[in-house]
Design a protein around this motif. Structure first.
Motif, mmCIF file in Angstrom:
data_model
loop_
_atom_site.group_PDB
_atom_site.id
_atom_site.type_symbol
_atom_site.label_atom_id
_atom_site.label_comp_id
_atom_site.label_asym_id
_atom_site.label_seq_id
_atom_site.Cartn_x
_atom_site.Cartn_y
_atom_site.Cartn_z
ATOM 1 N N ALA A 114 0.862 -1.186 0.000
ATOM 2 C CA ALA A 114 0.000 0.000 0.000
ATOM 3 C C ALA A 114 0.894 1.230 0.000
ATOM 4 O O ALA A 114 2.067 1.155 0.380
ATOM 5 C CB ALA A 114 -0.934 0.023 1.206
ATOM 6 N N GLU A 115 0.367 2.351 -0.436
ATOM 7 C CA GLU A 115 1.179 3.564 -0.480
ATOM 8 C C GLU A 115 0.386 4.764 0.020
ATOM 9 O O GLU A 115 -0.842 4.807 -0.101
ATOM 10 C CB GLU A 115 1.710 3.819 -1.895
ATOM 11 N N PHE A 116 1.106 5.709 0.595
ATOM 12 C CA PHE A 116 0.516 6.930 1.149
ATOM 13 C C PHE A 116 1.375 8.088 0.653
ATOM 14 O O PHE A 116 2.488 8.301 1.120
ATOM 15 C CB PHE A 116 0.475 6.848 2.673
ATOM 16 N N VAL A 117 0.847 8.818 -0.335
ATOM 17 C CA VAL A 117 1.641 9.801 -1.071
ATOM 18 C C VAL A 117 1.174 11.208 -0.752
ATOM 19 O O VAL A 117 -0.028 11.486 -0.697
ATOM 20 C CB VAL A 117 1.523 9.548 -2.596
ATOM 21 N N GLU A 118 2.145 12.096 -0.564
ATOM 22 C CA GLU A 118 1.875 13.519 -0.406
ATOM 23 C C GLU A 118 2.608 14.266 -1.511
ATOM 24 O O GLU A 118 3.834 14.296 -1.555
ATOM 25 C CB GLU A 118 2.358 14.010 0.973
ATOM 26 N N ASN A 119 1.848 14.831 -2.440
ATOM 27 C CA ASN A 119 2.417 15.625 -3.537
ATOM 28 C C ASN A 119 3.409 14.825 -4.375
ATOM 29 O O ASN A 119 4.480 15.314 -4.731
ATOM 30 C CB ASN A 119 3.106 16.888 -2.993
ATOM 31 N N LEU A 127 -9.540 -4.129 0.294
ATOM 32 C CA LEU A 127 -8.184 -3.599 0.245
ATOM 33 C C LEU A 127 -8.183 -2.113 -0.105
ATOM 34 O O LEU A 127 -7.436 -1.324 0.460
ATOM 35 C CB LEU A 127 -7.341 -4.379 -0.773
ATOM 36 N N GLY A 128 -9.024 -1.726 -1.067
ATOM 37 C CA GLY A 128 -9.129 -0.325 -1.453
ATOM 38 C C GLY A 128 -7.913 0.156 -2.232
ATOM 39 O O GLY A 128 -6.882 -0.512 -2.315
ATOM 40 N N THR A 129 -8.030 1.332 -2.811
ATOM 41 C CA THR A 129 -6.939 1.936 -3.589
ATOM 42 C C THR A 129 -6.401 3.199 -2.952
ATOM 43 O O THR A 129 -5.589 3.897 -3.548
ATOM 44 C CB THR A 129 -7.414 2.268 -5.019
ATOM 45 N N GLY A 130 -6.830 3.510 -1.732
ATOM 46 C CA GLY A 130 -6.353 4.727 -1.091
ATOM 47 C C GLY A 130 -6.893 5.958 -1.803
ATOM 48 O O GLY A 130 -7.997 5.964 -2.337
ATOM 49 N N ASP A 131 -6.109 7.001 -1.825
ATOM 50 C CA ASP A 131 -6.538 8.257 -2.441
ATOM 51 C C ASP A 131 -5.870 8.505 -3.785
ATOM 52 O O ASP A 131 -5.824 9.632 -4.266
ATOM 53 C CB ASP A 131 -6.216 9.434 -1.499
ATOM 54 N N GLY A 142 -6.982 7.985 -10.264
ATOM 55 C CA GLY A 142 -6.842 7.119 -11.433
ATOM 56 C C GLY A 142 -6.468 5.685 -11.117
ATOM 57 O O GLY A 142 -6.319 4.879 -12.035
ATOM 58 N N ALA A 143 -6.289 5.360 -9.849
ATOM 59 C CA ALA A 143 -5.909 3.995 -9.490
ATOM 60 C C ALA A 143 -7.073 3.040 -9.721
ATOM 61 O O ALA A 143 -8.205 3.320 -9.335
ATOM 62 C CB ALA A 143 -5.460 3.935 -8.033
ATOM 63 N N ARG A 144 -6.775 1.906 -10.337
ATOM 64 C CA ARG A 144 -7.816 0.919 -10.621
ATOM 65 C C ARG A 144 -7.771 -0.264 -9.664
ATOM 66 O O ARG A 144 -8.786 -0.929 -9.454
ATOM 67 C CB ARG A 144 -7.670 0.404 -12.053
ATOM 68 N N LEU A 145 -6.592 -0.537 -9.123
ATOM 69 C CA LEU A 145 -6.414 -1.714 -8.284
ATOM 70 C C LEU A 145 -5.623 -1.354 -7.027
ATOM 71 O O LEU A 145 -4.834 -0.403 -7.034
ATOM 72 C CB LEU A 145 -5.640 -2.802 -9.046
ATOM 73 N N PRO A 146 -5.784 -2.118 -5.948
ATOM 74 C CA PRO A 146 -4.902 -1.950 -4.803
ATOM 75 C C PRO A 146 -3.450 -2.177 -5.228
ATOM 76 O O PRO A 146 -3.165 -3.028 -6.082
ATOM 77 C CB PRO A 146 -5.360 -3.039 -3.830
ATOM 78 N N LEU A 147 -2.545 -1.445 -4.638
ATOM 79 C CA LEU A 147 -1.149 -1.524 -5.041
ATOM 80 C C LEU A 147 -0.591 -2.935 -4.914
ATOM 81 O O LEU A 147 0.188 -3.389 -5.771
ATOM 82 C CB LEU A 147 -0.310 -0.554 -4.204
ATOM 83 N N VAL A 148 -0.977 -3.679 -3.876
ATOM 84 C CA VAL A 148 -0.433 -5.012 -3.688
ATOM 85 C C VAL A 148 -0.774 -5.928 -4.858
ATOM 86 O O VAL A 148 0.032 -6.784 -5.245
ATOM 87 C CB VAL A 148 -0.933 -5.619 -2.351
ATOM 88 N N ILE A 149 -1.946 -5.742 -5.479
ATOM 89 C CA ILE A 149 -2.334 -6.583 -6.620
ATOM 90 C C ILE A 149 -1.413 -6.328 -7.804
ATOM 91 O O ILE A 149 -0.889 -7.259 -8.428
ATOM 92 C CB ILE A 149 -3.801 -6.314 -7.016
#
Length: 373
Positions: free
Chosen positions: A59-64, A212-216, A219-226
């Motif tokens: 999973a990822e948590f991105v700021e800018n 799992l969700g895609t976070g924020d 344009g994300a289509r899938l959870p990062l782990v997938i």
């Protein structure tokens, strides 16, 4: 120099407080990024959680930071193509942090990810931090600067190295916030095309994707782990698009990740065909106690011997059977069990299983485990 030292001390104290506030991973990521920028000025951060057995991002948590498509290409470069200051390289280096400018001797364009992704996105130097405990890597933090900004200094790299364990501690606490909920054992299956588009998925897979969700990520289509597992499956069965040979330290296309409800899943990827448009099957299923043991027992600071005993307890073996498997006496196994119970705050095998796999709380500190499932 005095001002810099004072700023470093204040930020360190602030991060110590953040570690003990019981923040969730998204909250902790944002708070650490804000605090860190007061000592190490930067335009953005990206914190990725990883499976400690494979170092694949979950999973990822991105700021800018970079948008979803570019982030996925970065993952692909990491697992399939040679580059400077990769996460695997940094994990085996003598310190947990390193800048791209230092690794490339000031010529950032020597880096494939810089030429292809970061520079076109308007970014210059990056400072990477491996978030690891004594037995494996649980996260990866990137701090980055925009073009025309100065490179990260050696003093800034050293400071971030000095607080990497603190940040890891906060991440480990956040990962175990709340208890893992018991759920059904339905396995899900989805088929991805070469661009990670979903060609087919069953009801169980749809449910797990939603959990799992895609976070924020826009344009994300899938959870990062997938996507990470799918890309690793492709890298295990072919060469990189550029024709460069795949890395020799390939890791399994498998990762453990937590749903938003706190349940642990295992994602496994397999390449279905190796033609011009390879499809990947990704299987999702609930992680069972024996599979979670390598991941969860490190939360309590178990020794290697205690970890092995706990894994065998999770498989239902008796004291005598464990002694035979480990080639030790039953008395030695009982001594290990006493220590395990004391460290985990349990009083019986049943309590231990419940504590480790059904009711782990924020007070438990997760630590990476380099064992394969």
């Amino acid at each position: 120099m005095v001002n810099a030292m004072a700023a470093h001390a204040r930020v360190r104290e602030e991060i110590v407080r953040l570690v003990h506030r019981g923040l969730s991973v998204p909250e902790f990521s944002r708070a650490v990024g804000d605090a860190l920028r007061r000592a190490v000025p930067a335009e953005g951060t990206c914190l990725m959680t990883t499976d400690p057995a494979t170092m694949l991002p979950t999973a990822e948590f991105v700021e800018n930071g970079l948008p979803a498509a570019e982030l996925l290409r970065l993952v692909e470069i990491e697992v399939r193509e040679p580059d400077f200051n990769t996460w695997v390289q940094l994990a085996h280096a003598g310190r947990p942090a390193g800048s791209l400018s230092e690794a490339t001797a000031g010529d950032l364009d020597r880096s494939l990810r810089q030429r292809e992704i970061r520079s076109p996105g308007g970014f210059s130097d990056e400072l990477r931090v491996v978030l690891a405990g004594s037995t494996g890597t649980w996260g990866q933090l990137t701090v980055f600067r925009e073009a025309k900004r100065p490179y990260f200094s050696p003093a800034e790299v050293e400071f971030v190295s000095s607080i990497a364990r603190l940040i890891t501690d906060g991440l480990r606490r956040g990962l175990l916030l709340g208890g893992a909920q018991a759920g059904d054992d339905d396995a899900g299956l989805l088929i991805l095309d070469a661009d990670d588009g979903v060609r087919m998925s069953d009801k169980a897979a749809d449910r797990w994707l939603d959990e799992l969700g895609t976070g924020d990520r826009a344009g994300a289509r899938l959870p990062l782990v997938i996507s990470a597992v799918a890309r690793q499956a492709r890298s295990l069965c072919g060469t990189a698009p550029s024709g460069a040979p795949a890395p020799t330290d390939l890791r399994p296309a498998r990762a453990r990740a937590r749903t938003r409800a706190g349940q642990w899943l295992i994602a496994r990827g397999s390449l279905l065909n190796n033609g011009p448009e390879p499809q990947v099957a990704v299987m999702l299923e609930v992680a069972r106690p024996a599979e979670m043991a390598p991941l969860m027992v490190a939360a309590y600071g178990f020794t290697d011997s205690e970890r092995r005993v706990t894994e065998l307890v999770a498989k239902g073996l008796s004291t005598k059977q464990i002694a035979g498997r480990l080639h030790v006496s039953s008395y030695t196994v009982q001594d290990h069990l006493k220590s395990i119970f004391a460290k985990s705050g349990t009083g019986s095998r049943g309590d231990l299983i419940a504590r480790l796999f059904l009711d782990h709380h924020a007070a438990s500190l997760t630590s990476g485990v380099a064992a394969h499932m």
